[in-house]
Design a protein around this motif. Structure first.
Motif, PDB file in Angstrom:
ATOM      1  N   MET A 261      -5.240 -11.614 -37.889  1.00  0.00           N
ATOM      2  CA  MET A 261      -4.871 -10.218 -38.152  1.00  0.00           C
ATOM      3  C   MET A 261      -3.365 -10.035 -38.026  1.00  0.00           C
ATOM      4  O   MET A 261      -2.753  -9.307 -38.816  1.00  0.00           O
ATOM      5  N   THR A 262      -2.765 -10.696 -37.048  1.00  0.00           N
ATOM      6  CA  THR A 262      -1.321 -10.631 -36.863  1.00  0.00           C
ATOM      7  C   THR A 262      -0.605 -11.121 -38.114  1.00  0.00           C
ATOM      8  O   THR A 262       0.324 -10.474 -38.610  1.00  0.00           O
ATOM      9  N   ASP A 263      -1.019 -12.268 -38.609  1.00  0.00           N
ATOM     10  CA  ASP A 263      -0.379 -12.843 -39.793  1.00  0.00           C
ATOM     11  C   ASP A 263      -0.529 -11.935 -41.011  1.00  0.00           C
ATOM     12  O   ASP A 263       0.421 -11.764 -41.781  1.00  0.00           O
ATOM     13  N   ALA A 264      -1.704 -11.339 -41.180  1.00  0.00           N
ATOM     14  CA  ALA A 264      -1.925 -10.420 -42.307  1.00  0.00           C
ATOM     15  C   ALA A 264      -1.006  -9.209 -42.194  1.00  0.00           C
ATOM     16  O   ALA A 264      -0.407  -8.768 -43.186  1.00  0.00           O
ATOM     17  N   PHE A 265      -0.874  -8.673 -40.991  1.00  0.00           N
ATOM     18  CA  PHE A 265       0.006  -7.534 -40.770  1.00  0.00           C
ATOM     19  C   PHE A 265       1.460  -7.910 -41.079  1.00  0.00           C
ATOM     20  O   PHE A 265       2.160  -7.194 -41.800  1.00  0.00           O
ATOM     21  N   ILE A 266       1.908  -9.031 -40.517  1.00  0.00           N
ATOM     22  CA  ILE A 266       3.303  -9.448 -40.693  1.00  0.00           C
ATOM     23  C   ILE A 266       3.615  -9.715 -42.161  1.00  0.00           C
ATOM     24  O   ILE A 266       4.665  -9.281 -42.666  1.00  0.00           O
ATOM     25  N   ARG A 267       2.736 -10.417 -42.853  1.00  0.00           N
ATOM     26  CA  ARG A 267       2.981 -10.698 -44.288  1.00  0.00           C
ATOM     27  C   ARG A 267       3.187  -9.404 -45.071  1.00  0.00           C
ATOM     28  O   ARG A 267       4.122  -9.274 -45.865  1.00  0.00           O
ATOM     29  N   GLN A 268       2.304  -8.430 -44.843  1.00  0.00           N
ATOM     30  CA  GLN A 268       2.406  -7.173 -45.582  1.00  0.00           C
ATOM     31  C   GLN A 268       3.628  -6.366 -45.154  1.00  0.00           C
ATOM     32  O   GLN A 268       4.294  -5.761 -45.997  1.00  0.00           O
TER      33      GLN A 268
ATOM     34  N   ILE B  94      12.610  -4.775 -28.351  1.00  0.00           N
ATOM     35  CA  ILE B  94      11.824  -3.541 -28.266  1.00  0.00           C
ATOM     36  C   ILE B  94      12.749  -2.327 -28.306  1.00  0.00           C
ATOM     37  O   ILE B  94      12.460  -1.335 -28.978  1.00  0.00           O
ATOM     38  N   LEU B  95      13.863  -2.404 -27.602  1.00  0.00           N
ATOM     39  CA  LEU B  95      14.793  -1.279 -27.570  1.00  0.00           C
ATOM     40  C   LEU B  95      15.356  -0.953 -28.949  1.00  0.00           C
ATOM     41  O   LEU B  95      15.670   0.197 -29.238  1.00  0.00           O
ATOM     42  N   GLU B  96      15.460  -1.962 -29.809  1.00  0.00           N
ATOM     43  CA  GLU B  96      15.976  -1.760 -31.170  1.00  0.00           C
ATOM     44  C   GLU B  96      14.872  -1.447 -32.179  1.00  0.00           C
ATOM     45  O   GLU B  96      15.161  -1.061 -33.308  1.00  0.00           O
ATOM     46  N   ALA B  97      13.622  -1.614 -31.771  1.00  0.00           N
ATOM     47  CA  ALA B  97      12.496  -1.501 -32.702  1.00  0.00           C
ATOM     48  C   ALA B  97      12.125  -0.047 -32.990  1.00  0.00           C
ATOM     49  O   ALA B  97      12.312   0.843 -32.163  1.00  0.00           O
ATOM     50  N   ASP B  98      11.583   0.145 -34.189  1.00  0.00           N
ATOM     51  CA  ASP B  98      10.986   1.421 -34.558  1.00  0.00           C
ATOM     52  C   ASP B  98       9.495   1.441 -34.221  1.00  0.00           C
ATOM     53  O   ASP B  98       8.909   2.503 -34.039  1.00  0.00           O
ATOM     54  N   LEU B  99       8.905   0.242 -34.175  1.00  0.00           N
ATOM     55  CA  LEU B  99       7.465   0.110 -33.963  1.00  0.00           C
ATOM     56  C   LEU B  99       7.201  -1.159 -33.168  1.00  0.00           C
ATOM     57  O   LEU B  99       7.786  -2.206 -33.446  1.00  0.00           O
ATOM     58  N   VAL B 100       6.319  -1.047 -32.168  1.00  0.00           N
ATOM     59  CA  VAL B 100       5.872  -2.201 -31.399  1.00  0.00           C
ATOM     60  C   VAL B 100       4.379  -2.369 -31.681  1.00  0.00           C
ATOM     61  O   VAL B 100       3.602  -1.427 -31.495  1.00  0.00           O
ATOM     62  N   VAL B 101       3.996  -3.548 -32.148  1.00  0.00           N
ATOM     63  CA  VAL B 101       2.606  -3.826 -32.496  1.00  0.00           C
ATOM     64  C   VAL B 101       2.043  -4.820 -31.487  1.00  0.00           C
ATOM     65  O   VAL B 101       2.595  -5.910 -31.318  1.00  0.00           O
ATOM     66  N   PHE B 102       0.977  -4.415 -30.832  1.00  0.00           N
ATOM     67  CA  PHE B 102       0.276  -5.287 -29.890  1.00  0.00           C
ATOM     68  C   PHE B 102      -0.907  -5.895 -30.622  1.00  0.00           C
ATOM     69  O   PHE B 102      -1.699  -5.173 -31.223  1.00  0.00           O
ATOM     70  N   THR B 103      -1.014  -7.227 -30.594  1.00  0.00           N
ATOM     71  CA  THR B 103      -2.161  -7.888 -31.222  1.00  0.00           C
ATOM     72  C   THR B 103      -2.812  -8.781 -30.178  1.00  0.00           C
ATOM     73  O   THR B 103      -2.137  -9.578 -29.531  1.00  0.00           O
TER      74      THR B 103
ATOM     75  N   ASP C  88     -13.482  -6.953 -42.322  1.00  0.00           N
ATOM     76  CA  ASP C  88     -12.345  -6.349 -43.022  1.00  0.00           C
ATOM     77  C   ASP C  88     -11.118  -6.239 -42.114  1.00  0.00           C
ATOM     78  O   ASP C  88     -10.159  -5.536 -42.422  1.00  0.00           O
ATOM     79  N   GLY C  89     -11.121  -6.955 -40.992  1.00  0.00           N
ATOM     80  CA  GLY C  89     -10.034  -6.866 -40.018  1.00  0.00           C
ATOM     81  C   GLY C  89      -8.660  -7.211 -40.568  1.00  0.00           C
ATOM     82  O   GLY C  89      -7.694  -6.475 -40.351  1.00  0.00           O
ATOM     83  N   CYS C  90      -8.567  -8.317 -41.305  1.00  0.00           N
ATOM     84  CA  CYS C  90      -7.260  -8.716 -41.855  1.00  0.00           C
ATOM     85  C   CYS C  90      -6.796  -7.748 -42.941  1.00  0.00           C
ATOM     86  O   CYS C  90      -5.607  -7.400 -43.002  1.00  0.00           O
ATOM     87  N   SER C  91      -7.709  -7.285 -43.781  1.00  0.00           N
ATOM     88  CA  SER C  91      -7.305  -6.336 -44.822  1.00  0.00           C
ATOM     89  C   SER C  91      -6.901  -5.002 -44.202  1.00  0.00           C
ATOM     90  O   SER C  91      -5.970  -4.344 -44.683  1.00  0.00           O
ATOM     91  N   ARG C  92      -7.568  -4.583 -43.132  1.00  0.00           N
ATOM     92  CA  ARG C  92      -7.178  -3.357 -42.449  1.00  0.00           C
ATOM     93  C   ARG C  92      -5.835  -3.503 -41.750  1.00  0.00           C
ATOM     94  O   ARG C  92      -5.027  -2.564 -41.705  1.00  0.00           O
ATOM     95  N   ALA C  93      -5.555  -4.701 -41.205  1.00  0.00           N
ATOM     96  CA  ALA C  93      -4.248  -4.957 -40.585  1.00  0.00           C
ATOM     97  C   ALA C  93      -3.143  -4.881 -41.649  1.00  0.00           C
ATOM     98  O   ALA C  93      -2.089  -4.287 -41.425  1.00  0.00           O
ATOM     99  N   ALA C  94      -3.397  -5.481 -42.812  1.00  0.00           N
ATOM    100  CA  ALA C  94      -2.429  -5.424 -43.898  1.00  0.00           C
ATOM    101  C   ALA C  94      -2.254  -3.975 -44.383  1.00  0.00           C
ATOM    102  O   ALA C  94      -1.129  -3.539 -44.674  1.00  0.00           O
ATOM    103  N   ALA C  95      -3.349  -3.221 -44.444  1.00  0.00           N
ATOM    104  CA  ALA C  95      -3.264  -1.820 -44.874  1.00  0.00           C
ATOM    105  C   ALA C  95      -2.455  -0.988 -43.887  1.00  0.00           C
ATOM    106  O   ALA C  95      -1.704  -0.088 -44.290  1.00  0.00           O
ATOM    107  N   LEU C  96      -2.562  -1.292 -42.604  1.00  0.00           N
ATOM    108  CA  LEU C  96      -1.758  -0.591 -41.607  1.00  0.00           C
ATOM    109  C   LEU C  96      -0.275  -0.861 -41.861  1.00  0.00           C
ATOM    110  O   LEU C  96       0.536   0.061 -41.859  1.00  0.00           O
ATOM    111  N   ALA C  97       0.066  -2.116 -42.100  1.00  0.00           N
ATOM    112  CA  ALA C  97       1.467  -2.454 -42.420  1.00  0.00           C
ATOM    113  C   ALA C  97       1.915  -1.760 -43.698  1.00  0.00           C
ATOM    114  O   ALA C  97       3.045  -1.273 -43.785  1.00  0.00           O
ATOM    115  N   ASP C  98       1.025  -1.695 -44.661  1.00  0.00           N
ATOM    116  CA  ASP C  98       1.342  -1.049 -45.937  1.00  0.00           C
ATOM    117  C   ASP C  98       1.592   0.454 -45.782  1.00  0.00           C
ATOM    118  O   ASP C  98       2.361   1.032 -46.533  1.00  0.00           O
TER     119      ASP C  98
END
Length: 175
Positions: free
Chosen positions: A21-28, A75-84, A163-173
C-alpha cells in the motif's frame, strides 16, 4: 499544488501488505508531482520518549540522540505525514510507536493520513491504530487527509486480493 509528503512506515516485513500500500501511495503521489520522503521506522534506531520535557532545549527536537533527528526536520517541512503500518497486537508496531511518541515535540499543524492493514477480518481491529493516531493528531493540531484501512490480510501479497493498493493510490491522487 505540489506537496512535501513524509511517509513513516511501521512494518519490519519488507514486501509485506502495508509496504505494498505504501508503494502504491508513493508511486501515485510522485506521479502527481509531489515530493515524497520515506522513513522505514522498523529499520531505524528511534528510542521511545522519556518524558523529560527537554524538547528543543539543546536546539534539536530531542536531547537523546537517535534517528528521530533525521525524521523531525522532514516532518517540520512536510505538508502531509502518512503513517503506513500493519496492526501488531491491536495497535502500532513498537518501532513506529516510538516515532509517534516523539512527535510530542512537533506541534506544527500539518495534515496526516493513515494506511493500515491487519490479519483479522474484523475491521474494528484497525481502531487500535486509527484512534491513537487521530488523538495524537488532535493534540498536534493536525487534520486528517484520509485513511485506507484494510482488514483480512496476513500473508505477503494478500493485499493484492483487496482494493487496498488502489485505495492508497486514490488517496494520493486526491491530494
Amino acid at each position: 499544488m505540489s506537496k512535501k509528503i513524509v511517509v513513516l512506515t511501521g512494518s519490519p516485513r519488507r514486501g509485506g501488505n502495508s509496504f505494498a500500500m505504501t508503494d502504491a501511495f508513493i508511486r501515485q503521489a510522485q506521479a502527481k508531482g509531489h515530493t515524497v520522503t520515506r522513513f522505514d521506522a522498523a529499520f531505524m534506531k528511534v528510542e521511545g520518549c522519556r518524558a523529560c520535557e527537554q524538547c528543543y532545549s539543546q536546539g534539536k527536537p530531542c536531547v537523546f540522540e537517535d534517528d528521530f533527528e533525521k525524521i523531525a526536520p522532514a516532518i517540520l517541512e512536510a505538508d502531509l505525514v502518512v503513517f503506513t503500518t500493519p496492526v501488531y497486537w491491536y495497535t502500532l508496531p513498537a518501532q513506529l510507536k516510538a516515532v509517534v511518541d516523539k512527535l510530542y515535540a512537533l506541534c506544527v499543524g500539518q495534515q496526516y493520513a493513515l494506511l493500515a492493514c491487519c490479519e483479522e477480518e474484523d475491521p474494528t481491529v484497525l481502531e487500535g491504530v486509527s484512534r491513537p493516531l487521530a488523538r495524537s493528531a488532535e493534540l498536534l493540531g493536525w487534520s486528517c487527509a484520509g485513511e485506507v484501512l484494510v482488514p483480512g490480510v496476513l500473508k505477503a501479497g494478500e493485499i493484492e486480493k483487496t482494493d487496498g493498493c488502489s485505495r492508497a493510490a486514490a488517496l494520493a491522487d486526491s491530494l
